[in-house]
Design a protein around this motif. Structure first.
Motif, PDB file in Angstrom:
ATOM      1  N   ALA A 291       0.862  -1.349   0.118  1.00 24.68           N
ATOM      2  CA  ALA A 291      -0.025  -0.008  -0.065  1.00 24.68           C
ATOM      3  C   ALA A 291       0.862   1.165   0.100  1.00 24.68           C
ATOM      4  O   ALA A 291       0.546   2.161  -0.677  1.00 24.68           O
TER       5      ALA A 291
ATOM      6  N   THR B 258       1.005   4.206  -2.946  1.00 22.97           N
ATOM      7  CA  THR B 258       0.629   5.214  -2.640  1.00 22.97           C
ATOM      8  C   THR B 258       1.866   6.330  -3.107  1.00 22.97           C
ATOM      9  O   THR B 258       1.779   7.339  -3.767  1.00 22.97           O
TER      10      THR B 258
ATOM     11  N   TRP C 222      -4.915  -0.259   0.190  1.00 24.13           N
ATOM     12  CA  TRP C 222      -5.192   0.157   1.556  1.00 24.13           C
ATOM     13  C   TRP C 222      -6.301  -0.573   2.047  1.00 24.13           C
ATOM     14  O   TRP C 222      -6.408  -0.869   3.366  1.00 24.13           O
TER      15      TRP C 222
END
Length: 317
Positions: free
Chosen positions: A60, A64, A221
Motif C-alpha cells: 500500500a 501510494t 489500503w
C-alpha cells in the motif's frame, strides 16, 4: 508527437513504421523496453519493504508513493478525454492484476510457495506472446510462436526455481493445501496479458497508467485494513523508508510500459517481456546478497533462445 508518427514540421518521423494500420514508434518501443529493466529491481525492493512493513502495508505504501510521483511528474489526461470502455475495462484489469499479485504473494504460506506463486505470475509473458500472435491476423501465428514460448517458459521455471530447481511434487501438495494464492496469480497473469494486448485499441492513444496507479493504492489500503494488520511493532528505519521510495520509483516502469504498448511494437515488447523474470531474479540476488546458481544461468540461456526464436518468427511478415 501524436502516436510518434510526425515530427514538429509535419513530415513523417523516421523512427516510425506501419504495422497492420497502427503507427509503430521505435522510440516508444524503446521506452517500453525500459519498463522491463525497471521491473527487474521491483521484486527485490518489494521484498525488502515487506520485511520492514509487512506485505499488505508495504504494498500500500509503495503504490501510494508511486501514485503521488506519477501525478507529480506525469499527470493523466482529463477524465473526459478517456474512452469510457478503456477507463472501465482497462482500469479494472490494471487494478485487479496489481491487487491479485500483492494478495497472492501475501497469502503464500512458505518461501517455497512464494517462489511457486511467482512462477505462476510469470506466465504472463507467454500468455501475452500467444495473445499477441492470436490477434495479429497472420496465418498460423500462434503455432509458429509456440516452440519459442515453450522454450522460454521452461527457462523461466529453471531460472526462478532456485539452486535445486522446482520440486513439482511439493508444488502440487502446496497447491492442494492452499490453492487461493495460485489461482489469484494465474488469473492475475491472464488479466495483465489481456490488458497489454487488448486495451491499446480501446484507449485511442490516451494512457491511463497515472490514473490507474492511485486506484491500486486505494484497493491495497482497503485490503490492508481488512486484513487486520496494523503498523510494525518497531518503527521502520530511514533505510526502510528509502526503499519504499526506490520501489515506488521503480514502479514508474508501468508508465514506460503503458506508453510502449500504446505507441510501440507489441510483438517486440511481448518477446522482450520474457526477460522480466530472469532479470528480476538476478537483480533480487544482487540486492539480497544471494548467489546465482548454474540452473539460473541455464534458464537465462533458454529464455534467450526462446526469445530469439519468437523474434525470428515475428520478423517474417
Amino acid at each position: 508527437m501524436a502516436n510518434g508518427a510526425q515530427n514538429a514540421s509535419g513530415t513523417p518521423a523516421p523512427a516510425a513504421s506501419q504495422s497492420g494500420g497502427h503507427v509503430v514508434s521505435a522510440r516508444a518501443t524503446t521506452i517500453g523496453l525500459m519498463a522491463i529493466l525497471l521491473w527487474s529491481f521491483m521484486a527485490g525492493t518489494v521484498r525488502i519493504v515487506s520485511e520492514n512493513f509487512g506485505a499488505t502495508l508495504g504494498s500500500a505504501l509503495i503504490y501510494t508513493v508511486g501514485g503521488i510521483l506519477l501525478l507529480m511528474f506525469r499527470r493523466p489526461a482529463p477524465i473526459r478525454e478517456f474512452p469510457k470502455k478503456y477507463l472501465i475495462i482497462g482500469g479494472l484489469l490494471f487494478v485487479f492484476y496489481e491487487s491479485s499479485i500483492s494478495l497472492s504473494l501475501g497469502l503464500a504460506s512458505t518461501d517455497a510457495s512464494s517462489v511457486e506463486v511467482s512462477l505462476v505470475n510469470y506466465l504472463w509473458p507467454t500468455m501475452m506472446v500467444l495473445l499477441s500472435a492470436g490477434v495479429s491476423h497472420r496465418k498460423h501465428a500462434v503455432v509458429k510462436v509456440l516452440p519459442g514460448a515453450i522454450v522460454a517458459t521452461a527457462g523461466v521455471v529453471l531460472a526462478v526455481g532456485g539452486n535445486s530447481g522446482l520440486d513439482w511434487h511439493a508444488a502440487v501438495q502446496h497447491i492442494a493445501a492452499n490453492p487461493l494464492p495460485y489461482a489469484l496469480a494465474f488469473v492475475g497473469a491472464l488479466a495483465w496479458s489481456v490488458y497489454a494486448v487488448f486495451t491499446p485499441a480501446m484507449s485511442h492513444g490516451v494512457d491511463g497508467t497515472s490514473l490507474f496507479f492511485p486506484c491500486v493504492a486505494v484497493a491495497l489500503w482497503i485490503i490492508h485494513f481488512a486484513s487486520g494488520q496494523g503498523w510494525p511493532a518497531e518503527p521502520p528505519s530511514l533505510v526502510a523508508w528509502l526503499f519504499v521510495l526506490i520501489a515506488a520509483a521503480v514502479g514508474g516502469g508501468y508508465a514506460c510500459w503503458g506508453y510502449g504498448i500504446l505507441h510501440g511494437s507489441m510483438e517486440r515488447l511481448a518477446i522482450a517481456s520474457y526477460a522480466t523474470p530472469v532479470l528480476s531474479t538476478g537483480a533480487s540476488a544482487v540486492l539480497l546478497g544471494l548467489a546465482l546458481s548454474l540452473p539460473f544461468w541455464c534458464g537465462a540461456l533458454l529464455v534467450a533462445v526462446g526469445s530469439v526464436l519468437n523474434y525470428l518468427v515475428s520478423a517474417r511478415k
